[in-house]
Design an enzyme around this catalytic site. Structure first.
Site, PDB file in Angstrom:
ATOM      1  N   GLU B 207       0.988  -1.352  -0.122  1.00 24.40           N
ATOM      2  CA  GLU B 207      -0.482  -0.317  -0.382  1.00 24.40           C
ATOM      3  C   GLU B 207       0.784   0.994  -0.282  1.00 24.40           C
ATOM      4  OE1 GLU B 207      -1.090  -2.786   1.489  1.00 24.40           O
ATOM      5  OE2 GLU B 207      -2.236  -2.860  -0.139  1.00 24.40           O
ATOM      6  N   ASN B 291      -0.310  -7.699  -3.533  1.00 24.26           N
ATOM      7  CA  ASN B 291      -1.154  -7.122  -4.580  1.00 24.26           C
ATOM      8  C   ASN B 291      -0.372  -6.007  -5.359  1.00 24.26           C
ATOM      9  OD1 ASN B 291      -1.115  -6.222  -1.637  1.00 24.26           O
ATOM     10  ND2 ASN B 291      -1.572  -3.858  -3.641  1.00 24.26           N
ATOM     11  N   ASP B 333      -6.836  -5.827  -4.496  1.00 18.92           N
ATOM     12  CA  ASP B 333      -6.387  -6.251  -3.760  1.00 18.92           C
ATOM     13  C   ASP B 333      -6.525  -7.476  -3.018  1.00 18.92           C
ATOM     14  OD1 ASP B 333      -4.398  -5.941  -1.852  1.00 18.92           O
ATOM     15  OD2 ASP B 333      -5.647  -5.169  -0.656  1.00 18.92           O
TER      16      ASP B 333
END
Lengths: 158, 606
Positions: B207, B291, B333
């Site tokens: 992220e 991801n 994700d």
């Protein structure tokens, strides 16, 4: 709110601490005129000695609708939202609740953005302009929905 | 003892080795506990220790101890408990080596050594003191998933992306190796595994626009042995002549560059924060990749190799042998980092070396672990993001009408971002031949937004709101038969089942819930046999071990948190449903059920 002043404040606090530690009346040693020291944004409501009026720096753009809208964009562009979400928090703390770890005054929030904070808040100083920072502060103050009075009172409440 | 691999040896030799060394480990520096690593393919006696987070190289998490069984588990009592002094999400597994239990806390990653001969008395603690600032780049609470024991040392990762080696007897730091940089958004949260003296682990930070990698560190001196990136040129990914992916789409030069917009592979994610397994006979390690970043798929056209996939790599040098993407050009994700359970199963009349993977995208895969071929992939949760599985091409049939993007909100996406199952590891019992899976039942709405890459800050580009899937229960604990390809039984849970699972030879399976129940269920029926109410919600990994007194013990840490429990661990505001990357929307009532905590509980029969 300039950086040198803040440093001075800490020196003053340190000296005051020395004075108290020595069980003497709260007066400076070494001839440093404490009263001439400029106060910064307090992060504590606890004050040694007689209470002094708060002198927190206010956001010059607080409540300015245009600044708030611009601040909202900047809040996203500087990835503030990545950690604070829509204000409910994620990696970083919530901004819409009533807990202000590092103070809720305009100056507190300003310096939190510029200096960073030790639990993971990055320091944006040098990467963001003063004007942009005040706009982000205006946006944060708007989503926090604090009155001016509350903004001062909540300073330092964890 | 340099050769810690006895998998292929006869059980009698194993028993001799275990008997001669096992219980003396922490007592004398010269004697080390026997390390008996195995995949489930080889039956082996259980020496009563727990030397790595997932117990064995095959990620089976099966305890061969059988004193505690389905008939007597109702008598299980608390033997002792220990407060870790830390209040964030406790996802870690304790280790047991000889007469000592080891536990790594969430940030600040304190390592405790507890005396099993004295009710868990503290022998020592080791404080690595990672900088507090590291907490600012940990996406989903400041968790740590555990340590590994090797040759007199405890090895683990700290949140600031360092690996440390600590003397298992004295608690002295032997080495500390910087592997990543928090200013690039890198942290480390996974438990390493040690293969032939090399501790292997990777970075977190999908992220934050990190570039994912996996690295091996020599346990004897802390020196980096090799590092493989999961995006970028073949030379960096350690793709060479041995690389033989099963599917044609995965063959070609520098696909880790060409399956991205220009230069995007440098900030494209594919981190390694889940589980690694190891097959000693093939000498291959298996690890997933996280991801792609940012979440908004409009911003990264292409297959985004090698994110949301899996690699088989040579354990000695990291060389890639095959790779497969669960979710090419991931839309939701769906990190590909879950546990790879190594089993030998009868498939169409033949015993095959397989890798079983309950994947985030909602399918339970059975792969040939020699070649990377998908042998089967079956829905194990409610799915709306795809319509089925194309076995010929090894591809999920995505519902393209449900592609979120910039300014496009898609609703009723199931499973949600944390997937059918997130990191929470399942457990296999060779007795029941069932895989016990703690998992989620969550759906979400997702909108893509612009993402601005600033190193060391979040790089997500999506606004997400999660909620319960059909039935309203947000979690489930299922027993799955990978040969018959169906669910044997399942238990609905109020909140996501975010703890690990533990299967035992007593045919009892253990797991914990976020609303503070540690449960023992019948491995064959799922019937609840016993439960214990803990102080805080449970997201940890249960283990079983044989104590110095010869008794079987069960251990679990409480301490709610992790991504699912961020609302409690981080004190988030439930009025903002997008908090914690949208997980708060589904967990608004969690604070009514649990506070923060951090205690290890150890149970035994009276």
């Amino acid at each position: 709110m300039c950086l040198p002043c803040r440093r001075c404040w800490w020196i003053a606090a340190a000296l005051l601490g020395l004075a108290i530690g020595g069980c003497s009346p709260p007066q400076p040693r070494g001839g440093v005129p404490l009263g001439n020291m400029v106060e910064g944004n307090r992060q504590s409501i606890l004050q040694p000695g007689p209470p002094r009026p708060a002198r927190a720096v206010r956001n010059p753009l607080a409540g300015d609708a245009e600044a708030i809208e611009a601040g909202k964009q900047l809040f996203s562009q500087f990835n503030c939202a990545g950690c604070h979400a829509g204000g409910g928090g994620a990696i970083g703390p919530a901004l819409i609740d009533d807990q202000w770890i590092y103070g809720s005054s305009g100056g507190n929030i300003f310096w939190t953005i510029i200096e960073g904070r030790p639990q993971g808040m990055p320091s944006f100083g040098g990467r963001i302009s003063e004007d942009q920072t005040w706009r982000i502060v205006a946006y944060v103050q708007s989503i926090a929905k604090l009155t001016e009075e509350e903004k001062s009172e909540k300073a330092g409440i964890r | 003892m340099t050769g810690h691999r006895f998998v292929a040896l006869a059980p009698v030799v194993l028993a001799l080795l275990a008997g001669s060394c096992t219980r003396s480990g922490a007592e004398a520096k010269s004697e080390k506990p026997a390390v008996v690593y195995a995949t489930s393919a080889v039956s082996h006696p259980d020496d009563g220790q727990w030397l790595m987070a997932s117990k064995d190289y095959g990620n089976n998490r099966f305890s061969g101890l059988e004193q505690i069984n389905a008939g007597n588990v109702r008598n299980l009592k608390l033997a002792w408990s220990f407060s870790t002094g830390v209040l964030r999400g406790h996802e870690g597994a304790p280790l047991v080596v000889g007469d000592t239990m080891y536990y790594v806390t969430p940030f600040p990653n304190i390592l405790y050594a507890l005396d099993l001969k004295n009710g868990g008395a503290k022998k020592w603690e080791y404080k690595p003191k990672p900088p507090s600032a590291a907490q600012g780049v940990a996406c989903c609470d400041v968790v740590n998933r555990g340590a590994a024991y090797w040759d007199g040392k405890i090895v683990y990762n700290t949140l600031d992306a360092h690996m440390v080696g600590v003397d298992a007897v004295t608690g002295m730091e032997l080495w500390r190796t910087k592997l990543g940089d928090i200013n690039q958004g890198e942290t480390m949260t996974m438990a390493p595994i040690v293969v032939k003296g090399k501790a292997i682990a990777g970075n977190s930070g999908g992220e934050f626009g990190v570039r994912g990698w996996i690295a091996a560190v020599d346990v004897s001196n802390g020196k980096l042995a090799w590092r493989a990136y999961n995006t970028g040129p073949d030379a960096d990914v350690l793709i060479g002549p041995r690389f033989k992916p099963f599917y044609a789409r995965d063959r070609g030069k520098d696909l880790g560059v060409t399956s991205w917009p220009a230069e995007h592979w440098k900030i494209g994610g594919g981190s390694v924060w889940g589980w690694i397994s190891y097959d000693p006979e093939l000498n291959l390690i298996y690890h997933g990749t996280g991801n792609p970043g940012p979440w908004n798929p409009d911003l990264r056209p292409g297959d985004n190799k090698w994110t949301a996939g899996i690699f088989a790599r040579d354990a000695d040098n990291g060389e890639a042998v095959w790779a497969y993407q669960w979710s090419p050009h991931d839309l939701y994700d769906y990190d590909g980092i879950n546990e790879n359970v190594l089993l030998d199963l009868p498939i169409n009349g033949q015993t095959r070396k397989v890798l079983v993977r309950p994947e985030r995208n909602g399918y339970l895969y059975v792969l040939d672990r020699q070649t990377g071929e998908v042998l089967s992939a079956d829905k194990y949760v409610h799915i709306t993001t795809s319509t089925g599985f194309d076995l010929k091409n090894g591809l999920v049939l995505e519902d393209k009408s449900k592609t979120p993007g910039t300014g496009r909100t898609m609703r009723n996406l199931c499973p949600s971002a944390p997937g059918g199952k997130d990191w929470q590891p399942s457990s296999w019992s060779p007795r029941t031949r069932l895989l016990y899976i703690p998992h989620n039942n969550l759906c979400m709405d997702m909108e893509g937004v612009e993402a601005n890459y600033i190193a060391g800050t979040p790089y997500v580009g999506a606004s997400v709101k999660m909620y319960a899937g059909p039935g309203g229960n947000r979690g489930e604990f299922s027993a799955w038969d990978p040969v018959r390809r169906q669910k044997a039984w399942s238990i609905k849970e109020k909140f996501p089942a975010w703890s690990g699972a533990l299967a035992t030879a007593g045919d009892v399976v253990f797991y914990g819930t976020m609303d503070r129940d540690f449960k023992a269920v019948d491995a064959r029926s799922g019937e609840l046999l016993w439960q214990f109410r803990t102080g805080s919600g449970i997201i940890g990994q249960p283990i079983s071990f044989k104590g110095p007194d010869g008794k079987q013990y069960i251990a679990i840490a409480d301490g709610v948190g992790g991504w699912a429990g961020a609302i409690v661990a981080g004190g988030l505001d439930p009025r903002d449903e997008t908090s914690a990357l949208g997980f708060v929307g589904a967990m608004k009532d969690l604070p009514a059920h649990t506070n923060q905590g951090g205690t290890i509980y150890v149970f035994a029969l009276p």
